[in-house]
Design a protein around this motif. Structure first.
Motif, PDB file in Angstrom:
ATOM      1  N   ASN A  66     -30.115 -21.004  62.621  1.00 44.89           N
ATOM      2  CA  ASN A  66     -28.780 -21.586  62.807  1.00 44.89           C
ATOM      3  C   ASN A  66     -28.697 -23.042  62.328  1.00 44.89           C
ATOM      4  N   GLY A  67     -29.215 -23.277  61.110  1.00 41.64           N
ATOM      5  CA  GLY A  67     -29.133 -24.630  60.560  1.00 41.64           C
ATOM      6  C   GLY A  67     -27.700 -25.121  60.479  1.00 41.64           C
ATOM      7  N   LEU A  68     -26.808 -24.286  59.944  1.00 42.35           N
ATOM      8  CA  LEU A  68     -25.375 -24.574  59.924  1.00 42.35           C
ATOM      9  C   LEU A  68     -24.659 -23.314  60.359  1.00 42.35           C
ATOM     10  N   VAL A  69     -23.914 -23.400  61.455  1.00 45.52           N
ATOM     11  CA  VAL A  69     -23.180 -22.245  61.985  1.00 45.52           C
ATOM     12  C   VAL A  69     -21.725 -22.341  61.536  1.00 45.52           C
ATOM     13  N   LEU A  70     -21.242 -21.264  60.923  1.00 45.48           N
ATOM     14  CA  LEU A  70     -19.860 -21.196  60.455  1.00 45.48           C
ATOM     15  C   LEU A  70     -19.206 -19.959  61.060  1.00 45.48           C
ATOM     16  N   GLU A  71     -17.994 -20.118  61.573  1.00 43.15           N
ATOM     17  CA  GLU A  71     -17.271 -18.966  62.140  1.00 43.15           C
ATOM     18  C   GLU A  71     -16.037 -18.679  61.307  1.00 43.15           C
ATOM     19  N   LEU A  72     -15.952 -17.450  60.799  1.00 42.85           N
ATOM     20  CA  LEU A  72     -14.798 -17.039  60.006  1.00 42.85           C
ATOM     21  C   LEU A  72     -13.710 -16.508  60.933  1.00 42.85           C
ATOM     22  N   PRO A  73     -12.446 -16.845  60.658  1.00 40.49           N
ATOM     23  CA  PRO A  73     -11.357 -16.408  61.552  1.00 40.49           C
ATOM     24  C   PRO A  73     -11.081 -14.914  61.432  1.00 40.49           C
ATOM     25  N   ALA A  74     -10.634 -14.331  62.535  1.00 39.69           N
ATOM     26  CA  ALA A  74     -10.154 -12.949  62.506  1.00 39.69           C
ATOM     27  C   ALA A  74      -8.867 -12.894  61.685  1.00 39.69           C
ATOM     28  N   LEU A  75      -8.542 -11.724  61.146  1.00 46.60           N
ATOM     29  CA  LEU A  75      -7.345 -11.587  60.312  1.00 46.60           C
ATOM     30  C   LEU A  75      -6.092 -11.986  61.085  1.00 46.60           C
ATOM     31  N   ARG A  76      -6.015 -11.634  62.372  1.00 49.28           N
ATOM     32  CA  ARG A  76      -4.818 -11.947  63.161  1.00 49.28           C
ATOM     33  C   ARG A  76      -4.646 -13.452  63.384  1.00 49.28           C
ATOM     34  N   GLU A  77      -5.723 -14.228  63.158  1.00 51.30           N
ATOM     35  CA  GLU A  77      -5.684 -15.674  63.374  1.00 51.30           C
ATOM     36  C   GLU A  77      -5.394 -16.455  62.090  1.00 51.30           C
ATOM     37  N   ARG A  78      -5.425 -15.774  60.949  1.00 52.20           N
ATOM     38  CA  ARG A  78      -5.301 -16.485  59.678  1.00 52.20           C
ATOM     39  C   ARG A  78      -3.856 -16.907  59.418  1.00 52.20           C
ATOM     40  N   THR A  79      -3.701 -18.072  58.806  1.00 52.05           N
ATOM     41  CA  THR A  79      -2.363 -18.601  58.524  1.00 52.05           C
ATOM     42  C   THR A  79      -1.935 -18.316  57.082  1.00 52.05           C
ATOM     43  N   ASP A  80      -2.777 -17.581  56.340  1.00 44.04           N
ATOM     44  CA  ASP A  80      -2.481 -17.319  54.920  1.00 44.04           C
ATOM     45  C   ASP A  80      -2.272 -15.832  54.663  1.00 44.04           C
ATOM     46  N   PHE A  81      -1.674 -15.135  55.635  1.00 36.06           N
ATOM     47  CA  PHE A  81      -1.615 -13.668  55.577  1.00 36.06           C
ATOM     48  C   PHE A  81      -0.927 -13.173  54.305  1.00 36.06           C
ATOM     49  N   ALA A  82       0.212 -13.770  53.957  1.00 35.67           N
ATOM     50  CA  ALA A  82       0.952 -13.308  52.779  1.00 35.67           C
ATOM     51  C   ALA A  82       0.149 -13.552  51.504  1.00 35.67           C
ATOM     52  N   ALA A  83      -0.474 -14.736  51.390  1.00 35.25           N
ATOM     53  CA  ALA A  83      -1.261 -15.047  50.195  1.00 35.25           C
ATOM     54  C   ALA A  83      -2.507 -14.162  50.114  1.00 35.25           C
ATOM     55  N   ASP A  96       6.132  -8.154  57.501  1.00 34.75           N
ATOM     56  CA  ASP A  96       6.265  -8.755  58.830  1.00 34.75           C
ATOM     57  C   ASP A  96       5.506  -7.927  59.870  1.00 34.75           C
ATOM     58  N   ALA A  97       5.611  -6.590  59.755  1.00 34.30           N
ATOM     59  CA  ALA A  97       4.887  -5.719  60.688  1.00 34.30           C
ATOM     60  C   ALA A  97       3.381  -5.842  60.474  1.00 34.30           C
ATOM     61  N   PHE A  98       2.968  -5.886  59.205  1.00 32.30           N
ATOM     62  CA  PHE A  98       1.544  -6.100  58.909  1.00 32.30           C
ATOM     63  C   PHE A  98       1.044  -7.380  59.586  1.00 32.30           C
ATOM     64  N   THR A  99       1.870  -8.431  59.512  1.00 30.17           N
ATOM     65  CA  THR A  99       1.491  -9.736  60.055  1.00 30.17           C
ATOM     66  C   THR A  99       1.295  -9.672  61.565  1.00 30.17           C
ATOM     67  N   ARG A 100       2.101  -8.868  62.248  1.00 31.38           N
ATOM     68  CA  ARG A 100       2.057  -8.816  63.712  1.00 31.38           C
ATOM     69  C   ARG A 100       1.049  -7.798  64.241  1.00 31.38           C
ATOM     70  N   HIS A 101       0.510  -6.971  63.362  1.00 34.60           N
ATOM     71  CA  HIS A 101      -0.470  -5.966  63.779  1.00 34.60           C
ATOM     72  C   HIS A 101      -1.792  -6.660  64.123  1.00 34.60           C
ATOM     73  N   PRO A 102      -2.503  -6.234  65.168  1.00 36.80           N
ATOM     74  CA  PRO A 102      -3.738  -6.934  65.558  1.00 36.80           C
ATOM     75  C   PRO A 102      -4.930  -6.672  64.637  1.00 36.80           C
ATOM     76  N   TRP A 103      -4.940  -5.609  63.860  1.00 35.99           N
ATOM     77  CA  TRP A 103      -6.017  -5.300  62.925  1.00 35.99           C
ATOM     78  C   TRP A 103      -7.403  -5.478  63.550  1.00 35.99           C
ATOM     79  N   PRO A 104      -7.793  -4.591  64.465  1.00 35.65           N
ATOM     80  CA  PRO A 104      -9.119  -4.732  65.090  1.00 35.65           C
ATOM     81  C   PRO A 104     -10.262  -4.638  64.084  1.00 35.65           C
ATOM     82  N   GLY A 105     -10.024  -3.962  62.946  1.00 33.83           N
ATOM     83  CA  GLY A 105     -11.040  -3.883  61.896  1.00 33.83           C
ATOM     84  C   GLY A 105     -10.929  -4.999  60.882  1.00 33.83           C
ATOM     85  N   ASN A 106     -10.007  -5.939  61.129  1.00 32.53           N
ATOM     86  CA  ASN A 106      -9.833  -7.139  60.314  1.00 32.53           C
ATOM     87  C   ASN A 106      -9.560  -6.811  58.847  1.00 32.53           C
ATOM     88  N   THR A 107     -10.045  -7.665  57.929  1.00 36.78           N
ATOM     89  CA  THR A 107      -9.692  -7.527  56.522  1.00 36.78           C
ATOM     90  C   THR A 107     -10.174  -6.203  55.952  1.00 36.78           C
TER      91      THR A 107
END
Length: 332
Positions: free
Chosen positions: A176-193, A217-228
């Protein structure tokens, strides 16, 4: 457009989310240094894709990127596959022996996915390799020097596994020299892009379709448990169902189960960060409600598959372990 310097592999994946970009910027700063990366994030957020981009953006890009899924490889094979073996080292061993994946990663990058699932005995051997920078094949033979960049990934809380005695503490501090956490799809602010980039990738050089605004819009509000991973599977299926001449993805291009889930979503947004540049994570209460919705989607998928967990996992684009974890989660 990406604001990162140059057009390296990380920049090409950057569709504007501040947390993802921050992780990429930090990774760039250690590319040429002997610092291990530990990439955290839920299943399906793109940890291996990120790791490949890190490799391709650095000085080791001309050498091998060797990916090993510690959860998918049978425990009886993982030791010989990782460390290699001498000819005839054990019953069933290859006659000519096997170099092993650690040696194949020499001068390149070794990516250990789901490192939290590595058996304890192998954790001990891996730690020795990382300390001594040499590999001794099973069944004898001289140790061979290895030099690789190390990237590990997991969706599990490694500190908890350490406390439970399921993960070596000294190995944890080595990786764990450098720990990086990638956001879940539901947390991303660039959904359309991100959607545009995924559709562009799926189009393979042709003009990509657009998405009906109500559906997006529906895609954006879906929780996507399997993410991207799950979202990409849904878009791939929708593109396959387009009629010749169709240029817009709409409701009729969805599989029946996904269309039903999207049409049953609450109208009030459950995605408070969407569209807010650099928005911070919301309060824990809201995060918990997202987890509840995510678990509901998994439950519905298992029910629609009549209890077949493997089929539900394929449908959602997530691993069976993730399905079981959601089913065992408290609440519901």
């Amino acid at each position: 457009p990406p604001s990162t310097p140059g057009a390296d592999a990380l920049a090409r994946l950057d569709t504007g989310d501040a947390r993802w970009r921050s992780a990429a910027d930090k990774a760039r700063k250690v590319l040429n240094k002997p610092i291990s990366l530990l990439v955290l994030g839920e299943s399906g957020v793109g940890k291996e894709l990120f790791a490949k981009a890190v490799h391709r953006s650095g000085p080791r890009a001309v050498h091998a990127f060797v990916a090993i899924n510690c959860a998918a490889m049978p425990e009886s094979l993982i030791e010989s596959e990782l460390f290699g073996h001498a000819p005839g080292a054990f019953t069933g061993a290859r006659r000519q022996g096997n170099l092993g994946l650690l040696r194949e990663a020499h001068l390149g990058t070794l990516f250990l996915d789901e490192i939290g699932d590595m058996p304890l005995a192998l954790q001990t051997r891996l730690l020795r390799v990382l300390q001594e920078r040499q590999v001794a094949p099973l069944g004898g033979g001289q140790p061979v020097a290895v030099d690789f960049a190390l990237i590990c990934a997991t969706h599990q809380p490694l500190k908890t596994l350490v406390a439970q005695g399921r993960f070596r503490e000294d190995l944890y501090y080595r990786i764990n020299g450098l720990v990086l956490e990638l956001p879940a799809l539901r947390e991303r602010t660039d959904f359309a892009a991100l959607t545009q980039r995924l559709l562009l990738d799926l189009a393979e050089g042709a003009a990509p379709p657009t998405v009906d605004p109500a559906l997006l819009d529906a895609f954006t509000r879906h929780p996507w448990p399997g993410n991207t991973r799950q979202y990409l599977n849904a878009l791939r299926t929708a593109c396959a169902l387009l009629e010749p001449g169709d240029t817009v993805l709409s409701w009729q291009h969805l599989s029946d189960d996904l269309r039903a889930e999207l049409q049953n979503l609450p109208h009030a947004t459950s995605h408070p960060t969407h569209g807010l540049p650099n928005a911070p994570l919301q309060a824990p209460v809201q995060a918990q409600s997202l987890k509840d919705v995510s678990r509901t989607v998994v439950l519905q998928a298992v029910e629609s598959c009549r209890g077949n967990v493997a089929q539900a996992a394929r449908q959602l684009g997530i691993s069976r372990q993730t399905v079981y974890r959601k089913l065992q989660a408290p609440g519901g």
